[in-house]
Scaffold this motif. Structure first.
Motif, mmCIF file in Angstrom:
data_model
loop_
_atom_site.group_PDB
_atom_site.id
_atom_site.type_symbol
_atom_site.label_atom_id
_atom_site.label_comp_id
_atom_site.label_asym_id
_atom_site.label_seq_id
_atom_site.Cartn_x
_atom_site.Cartn_y
_atom_site.Cartn_z
ATOM 1 N N MET A 33 0.835 -1.211 0.000
ATOM 2 C CA MET A 33 0.000 0.000 0.000
ATOM 3 C C MET A 33 0.863 1.250 0.000
ATOM 4 S SD MET A 33 -3.216 -0.572 -0.267
ATOM 5 C CE MET A 33 -3.885 0.944 0.375
ATOM 6 N N HIS A 34 1.951 1.246 0.807
ATOM 7 C CA HIS A 34 2.824 2.415 0.834
ATOM 8 C C HIS A 34 3.436 2.669 -0.541
ATOM 9 C CE1 HIS A 34 2.601 3.498 5.010
ATOM 10 N NE2 HIS A 34 2.983 2.279 5.442
ATOM 11 N N GLY A 35 3.862 1.593 -1.175
ATOM 12 C CA GLY A 35 4.435 1.756 -2.510
ATOM 13 C C GLY A 35 3.415 2.289 -3.512
ATOM 14 N N ILE A 36 2.208 1.742 -3.399
ATOM 15 C CA ILE A 36 1.139 2.195 -4.322
ATOM 16 C C ILE A 36 0.812 3.651 -4.078
ATOM 17 C CG2 ILE A 36 -1.299 1.923 -4.880
ATOM 18 C CD1 ILE A 36 -0.913 -1.092 -4.423
ATOM 19 N N VAL A 37 0.680 4.034 -2.774
ATOM 20 C CA VAL A 37 0.325 5.417 -2.445
ATOM 21 C C VAL A 37 1.395 6.372 -2.957
ATOM 22 C CG1 VAL A 37 0.033 7.044 -0.536
ATOM 23 C CG2 VAL A 37 -1.121 4.832 -0.475
ATOM 24 N N ASP A 38 2.678 5.990 -2.760
ATOM 25 C CA ASP A 38 3.755 6.853 -3.241
ATOM 26 C C ASP A 38 3.705 6.989 -4.763
ATOM 27 O OD1 ASP A 38 4.621 7.201 -0.680
ATOM 28 O OD2 ASP A 38 6.154 5.604 -0.763
ATOM 29 N N GLN A 93 1.059 6.498 -6.727
ATOM 30 C CA GLN A 93 -0.141 7.237 -7.129
ATOM 31 C C GLN A 93 -0.003 8.714 -6.822
ATOM 32 O OE1 GLN A 93 -2.673 6.142 -8.895
ATOM 33 N NE2 GLN A 93 -1.701 4.115 -8.990
ATOM 34 N N ARG A 94 0.669 9.024 -5.681
ATOM 35 C CA ARG A 94 0.863 10.438 -5.339
ATOM 36 C C ARG A 94 1.651 11.142 -6.442
ATOM 37 N NH1 ARG A 94 3.578 9.865 -0.948
ATOM 38 N NH2 ARG A 94 1.830 9.919 0.516
ATOM 39 N N GLU A 95 2.709 10.460 -6.912
ATOM 40 C CA GLU A 95 3.520 11.054 -7.967
ATOM 41 C C GLU A 95 2.708 11.201 -9.262
ATOM 42 O OE1 GLU A 95 7.724 10.171 -10.329
ATOM 43 O OE2 GLU A 95 7.095 8.918 -8.631
ATOM 44 N N LYS A 96 1.893 10.152 -9.587
ATOM 45 C CA LYS A 96 1.070 10.233 -10.794
ATOM 46 C C LYS A 96 0.041 11.347 -10.694
ATOM 47 C CE LYS A 96 1.417 5.352 -12.149
ATOM 48 N NZ LYS A 96 0.657 4.109 -12.376
ATOM 49 N N VAL A 97 -0.614 11.431 -9.499
ATOM 50 C CA VAL A 97 -1.635 12.471 -9.308
ATOM 51 C C VAL A 97 -0.998 13.853 -9.411
ATOM 52 C CG1 VAL A 97 -3.207 13.496 -7.633
ATOM 53 C CG2 VAL A 97 -3.201 11.031 -7.983
ATOM 54 N N GLY A 98 0.204 14.006 -8.811
ATOM 55 C CA GLY A 98 0.887 15.298 -8.905
ATOM 56 C C GLY A 98 1.197 15.665 -10.344
ATOM 57 N N THR A 99 1.677 14.675 -11.110
ATOM 58 C CA THR A 99 1.990 14.938 -12.524
ATOM 59 C C THR A 99 0.733 15.316 -13.304
ATOM 60 O OG1 THR A 99 3.825 13.351 -12.400
ATOM 61 C CG2 THR A 99 3.018 13.965 -14.595
#
Length: 528
Positions: free
Chosen positions: A328-333, A335-341
């Protein structure tokens, strides 16, 4: 006695739970051809089906002719439009709720009063053209997109070009045999000479098919605008009532060769072939597996022996939860980067679009200011011209008033002169070249346009001789014929001399005295 008034068009999808017998139906709908003031559309229905309904619903006139309870069957719409008639939407919706629609029929409708419809030309200019519910019929080829090159699977469809895309979606779906709720992607294809133009129609669009048709056939807008001043073709003139209002308004051309035609005929003349291709589309559904759906990936719950004893379930559960947390931590990190982009891209796009719109707005404001200055200059010029014209008008009115006053004064003076010169005696003595004549004032003024009528009108003074006669320096030999003509008119022609020489002399005298009736007679006699 029942009296049917109107129904809302929103009830066209209703279905009657207990269908009344035909006799009751006829009491509710006494005249199926009557249209309500709320009807915007009129729907096609088979003439034979409507006649059958009317005959079964006819009121009984005797014991042998009682209304029949025989089932009428579903509503039918014929492929050939001349076999149909059109009834108002309010009546059609009631009949549809009672009888339903035949499976082999599809709905066809047109405007009750089309009027002017908006269109956008190739250059983006908006215009309004007068729609025609009889002529604006489009014959198109309908097929599935994958069957575009299979002519044996094509359908020929007749549609009213001003109807909406939303209405025709249901008809396309039915004709190609797709379920009712199937979502469609619709393609409008125009073949012109060796070129092919394909446009995707928006789903559930309230735009008319004509609007989209003008996108693939740009010449069509010009034809529709020019068509408003044309007469109907002779073979259509008796059938189309829409021409009557146009003709009475004076919009039709006086040239009998300049005629209207069907829309599909015009497209054929311009070498266009119109096709509609449809394809069914589905919306992809997200996965239902909890862990896979949230992107955690596979979690190994199986026990792999590593020692003498299996681990306790608490330790195994802890290991699984730790593994899930790590994933989950890996996914959140990630996804966070994808959402930011994605957010940065969206913001950049929005800022770029805002700047573009701002630039367009500034250009429009500048153009509006330029146009405003031009209009102000034109307004100033018009005001100056108006001032000059008002001054000229004022001078003209003053000149006209002075002219009318002067005219009145001259007429008054003329009247006084005539009164002064008017001959009081009714008997007049004449000395014509030494020949003495006596006649009346009425005789001398019998022809006001003649010389004698002018002399004795009183408008000019005439000098008398000492013996009270008026001297006329002309040959008096033929003057008696002049007097006879003034006294007796055409009946004096029988007393005229028969000798041609004498007639020519008399003709000269008639020309001098300007007696038009006598001149005509003598010209005919001398000429013969």
């Amino acid at each position: 006695m029942f009296s049917y008034m109107s129904m809302s068009s929103s009830q066209t999808s209703l279905r009657s739970v207990n269908v009344p017998p035909p006799a009751i139906q006829a009491r509710v709908i006494q005249d199926p051809h009557c249209k309500s003031g709320e009807d915007v559309w009129e729907y096609a229905i088979s003439r034979s089906w409507l006649n059958k309904w009317a005959s079964l619903a006819a009121p009984a006139t005797s014991q042998q002719h009682r209304p029949s309870n025989e089932p009428i069957g579903p509503l039918v719409v014929r492929e050939i439009d001349v076999e149909n008639c059109y009834i108002g939407e309010s009546v059609w919706s009631v009949l549809l709720s009672w009888h339903g629609l035949d499976g082999g029929s599809y709905k066809r409708r047109r405007h009750v009063n089309p009027g002017y419809m908006p269109l956008t030309s190739e250059g983006g200019q908006s215009c309004h053209v007068l729609a025609d519910r009889h002529l604006d019929i489009l014959m198109v080829t309908l097929c599935g997109l994958s069957e575009l090159d299979s002519p044996d699977k094509h359908h020929i469809l007749q549609l009213y070009a001003w109807d909406t895309v939303t209405f025709w979606e249901d008809q396309f779906r039915q004709r190609v045999g797709l379920p009712e709720k199937t979502q469609l992607r619709i393609w409008l294809i125009a073949e012109h000479d060796d070129n092919e133009t394909c446009v995707q129609l928006p789903q559930s669009s309230q735009c008319s098919m004509m609007q989209h048709l003008c996108q693939v056939c740009p010449e069509l807008v010009h034809h529709l605008v020019q068509r408003q001043g044309r007469c109907p073709a002779p073979e259509h003139q008796a059938a189309f009532s829409s021409f009557k209002s146009t003709a009475s308004a004076g919009y039709l051309s006086a040239d009998p060769e300049d005629t209207k035609s069907y829309l599909f005929q015009e497209l054929l003349l311009q070498r266009y072939k119109i096709s509609i291709a449809v394809e069914s589309v589905v919306q992809s559904q997200p996965g239902t597996d909890l862990l896979t759906g949230i992107g955690v990936g596979a979690v190994n719950l199986n026990w792999t022996p590593t020692g003498d004893k299996p681990p306790s379930w608490e330790n195994r559960l802890k290991e699984v939860l730790d593994q899930i947390a790590t994933n989950m931590h890996g996914i959140v990190d990630g996804q966070r980067e994808k959402v930011g982009t994605v957010c940065k891209d969206v913001v950049r796009g929005a800022v770029s679009e805002s700047e573009r719109l701002g630039e367009q707005l500034r250009e429009k404001i500048q153009a509006a200011e330029t146009k405003g200055k031009s209009l102000s200059a034109q307004e100033k010029d018009i005001n100056e011209r108006e001032t000059v014209l008002n001054e000229k008008l004022k001078k003209f009115k003053k000149g006209l008033a002075d002219f009318l006053i002067e005219k009145k004064r001259l007429e008054e003076e003329m009247r006084k002169i005539e009164e002064m010169n008017k001959i009081a005696e009714s008997k007049i003595k004449l000395n014509v070249g030494g020949h003495k004549f006596e006649t009346s004032l009425d005789t001398m003024t019998k022809d006001p346009q003649s010389v004698l009528g002018f002399m004795f009108s009183g408008r000019h003074p005439i000098k008398r001789e000492a013996d009270g006669s008026y001297f006329i320096d002309r040959d008096g030999t033929n003057f008696r014929h002049i007097l006879n003509f003034l006294r007796d008119g055409d009946s004096s022609f029988s007393t005229m001399p028969a000798d041609v020489k004498a007639l020519r002399e008399l003709q000269k005298e008639a020309d001098f005295y300007k007696l038009s009736g006598l001149i005509d007679f003598l010209s005919m006699k001398v000429g013969s």
